[in-house]
Enzyme design. Structure first.
Site, PDB file in Angstrom:
ATOM      1  N   ASP A  81      -5.581   7.509 -33.922  1.00 54.98           N
ATOM      2  CA  ASP A  81      -4.285   7.737 -34.558  1.00 54.98           C
ATOM      3  C   ASP A  81      -4.355   7.270 -36.013  1.00 54.98           C
ATOM      4  O   ASP A  81      -5.300   6.601 -36.407  1.00 54.98           O
ATOM      5  CB  ASP A  81      -3.163   7.002 -33.802  1.00 54.98           C
ATOM      6  CG  ASP A  81      -3.568   5.599 -33.421  1.00 54.98           C
ATOM      7  OD1 ASP A  81      -4.318   4.962 -34.196  1.00 54.98           O
ATOM      8  OD2 ASP A  81      -3.145   5.118 -32.358  1.00 54.98           O
ATOM      9  N   ASP A  83      -2.425   5.188 -38.929  1.00 50.59           N
ATOM     10  CA  ASP A  83      -1.336   4.268 -39.239  1.00 50.59           C
ATOM     11  C   ASP A  83      -1.176   4.154 -40.750  1.00 50.59           C
ATOM     12  O   ASP A  83      -2.139   4.242 -41.500  1.00 50.59           O
ATOM     13  CB  ASP A  83      -1.623   2.880 -38.642  1.00 50.59           C
ATOM     14  CG  ASP A  83      -1.636   2.929 -37.130  1.00 50.59           C
ATOM     15  OD1 ASP A  83      -0.955   3.798 -36.560  1.00 50.59           O
ATOM     16  OD2 ASP A  83      -2.343   2.109 -36.520  1.00 50.59           O
ATOM     17  N   ASP A 160      -7.673  -8.372 -38.293  1.00 47.98           N
ATOM     18  CA  ASP A 160      -8.653  -9.095 -37.472  1.00 47.98           C
ATOM     19  C   ASP A 160     -10.096  -9.048 -37.977  1.00 47.98           C
ATOM     20  O   ASP A 160     -10.724 -10.087 -38.165  1.00 47.98           O
ATOM     21  CB  ASP A 160      -8.573  -8.652 -35.990  1.00 47.98           C
ATOM     22  CG  ASP A 160      -8.505  -7.147 -35.798  1.00 47.98           C
ATOM     23  OD1 ASP A 160      -8.668  -6.408 -36.786  1.00 47.98           O
ATOM     24  OD2 ASP A 160      -8.302  -6.713 -34.642  1.00 47.98           O
TER      25      ASP A 160
END
Ligand code: ATP
Ligand code: MG
Length: 443
Positions: A81, A83, A160
């Site tokens: 996807d 973002d 992260d």
């Protein structure tokens, strides 16, 4: 690769406010790859995502493609996807799009809808607040931490891994790298942003994500990170169970469930995640076979994963071919699954299906001709139990003869298979028979 170092701009200035925890921010300026120096083309970006990016940009906001999509495009993979990150607040995003909804109780996001089921997620750049800023009430910490808006630079550092913190800027089609992600992509290395100890303390789910991305992308994890995972492994039991469950499912969706869980076990993560239980070698073989079967069918069956995780232990309690009454087997299977299901807040239906599968596997070990067989074969769950049993048999190099017998019985259906049902399987207690309504005569 031509690298460009722009003059220190607003990002640099603003990054002084609430510096992120122990991030190795050696470079003050981001590395920027201009359009001619990378292969990411707008053709690879989904049309609706481009519309949102352009509209934000036209209204004077920064608009970046962020997260996994930039990583995947640079690696030549198809992103799952797309973002979007922006400096527009969720309210400002909402004003720009008629089809926009603000969502998220904890992390406020804008969802821009296209058609019936396309949703583009737009998140305002966040920063990691300084510990001194935290509200007094610890209950509010998580909300506060997740909703402090920041600069693109701060947003990159709260992410992260370095390869997950790259941005694609719609203003000039450049790639922006604040954290050394481009170099790590080139070296095929997964590196935690900042000190892994601190980042795993903040969010233990990152340990699972580290193993997941390393397996999915075939990237290496350095010895220091692996050592920190071993050190911080017990923390995973304190992580929000819904998130851990989601990560577990994500592993199987990407076909790396068995490999990652095996590695998690070797690093000491599995035991705290499974409430003290460590599956044996054959379970990992079974999980690998399950993963392959999910890939073929395109569907990840959570109840089957659940049953597979506990099947080893189940056989200890209910040895194959033993003469236990089915009620007892049902009880044992339920007893095994309940603590895990309660911890992960799994729906009753899921637990029920996993239990039925385990009990079904037990029935298969006893061969044909036992009480309740007809009803069992009538149940649609029998076929799924058989699939699990078949894979388990393969995992342990079991006897294929038993499989064939049942395969035939399942194929024949309950009526023809029932001729094998012995006397003992008939009802022994007296119950008035329920009359079936008479079928109208066919003409
Ligand atoms: P994919 O969607 O292909 O699984 P992804 O990188 O997009 O991979 P998501 O889980 O969709 O992963 O998260 C989107 C982005 O959000 C990540 O790339 C990362 O930058 C950030 N992110 C997600 N989870 C965390 C976390 N626990 N801590 C910090 N940043 C995170
Ligand atoms: Mg994603």
């Amino acid at each position: 690769m031509r690298l460009e170092f722009p003059e220190g701009g607003e990002d640099y200035r603003l990054s002084m406010v609430g510096s992120p925890p122990n991030t190795n921010e050696t470079a003050a300026h981001p590395v920027i790859l201009s359009r001619s120096d990378h292969g990411v083309s707008r053709k690879q970006i989904d049309e609706s995502t481009l519309k949102v990016l352009y509209r934000l940009h036209r209204h004077g906001y920064q608009a970046y493609l962020v997260g996994g999509s930039v990583r995947d495009l640079l690696l030549g993979r198809k992103p799952k996807d797309f973002d979007i990150g922006t400096d527009a607040t969720p309210q400002q995003v909402k004003k720009l799009f008629r089809n926009c909804f603000l969502v998220g109780r904890r992390f406020r996001l804008a969802h821009v809808r296209f058609g019936r089921d396309e949703v583009i997620e737009v998140a305002t750049f966040r920063r990691h607040p300084h510990p001194d800023e935290l509200p007094d009430d610890p209950e509010e910490h998580s909300f506060f931490v997740q909703n402090q808006f920041g600069t693109p630079r701060e947003d990159a550092f709260r992410r992260d891994f370095t390869i997950n913190a790259l941005f694609y800027n719609i203003a000039d089609f450049s790639i922006i790298d604040y954290v050394g992600g481009l170099k790590d992509l080139e070296n095929r290395q997964l590196r935690v942003i900042g000190d892994p100890r601190v980042r795993f303390d903040e969010d233990p789910v990152r340990m699972m994500r580290a193993l997941e991305f390393s397996a999915r992308l075939d990237f290496s994890l350095d010895a220091e990170t692996l050592a920190r995972i071993t050190e911080k492994a017990p923390l995973i039991s304190e992580a929000a169970s819904a998130r851990v469950r989601e990560e577990l499912m994500e592993l199987f969706r990407h076909g790396v469930g068995a490999a990652v869980l095996k590695r998690a076990q070797d690093l000491g993560l599995m035991q705290p995640m499974m409430g003290g239980y460590q599956p044996g070698e054959s379970t990992f073989k079974l999980l690998e076979l399950l993963n392959q079967s999910f890939k073929k069918s395109g569907h990840v069956d959570e109840s089957m994963i659940l049953a597979a995780l506990f099947i080893d232990r189940f056989w200890h309690k209910c040895p194959a071919q033993s003469a236990l009454p089915i009620n007892e087997v049902l009880h044992s299977a339920g007893h095994l699954l309940t603590p895990y299901c309660t911890h992960f807040r799994l729906a009753h239906g899921l637990r029920h299906q996993a239990r039925e599968m385990l009990v079904g596997c037990y029935r298969f070990t006893r061969g044909l001709g036992h009480r309740g067989q007809k009803r069992f074969l009538q149940n649609p769950a029998a076929a799924r139990a058989f699939e699990l049993f078949r894979l388990w048999n393969q995992a342990i190099d079991g006897d294929p003869e038993q499989l064939e017998v049942w395969q035939k019985a399942l194929h024949r259906g309950p009526d023809q298979a029932s001729h094998a049902e012995p006397q003992a399987s008939r009802r022994t207690h007296h119950r008035p028979r329920r009359r079936r309504p008479k079928k109208p005569a066919t003409v």
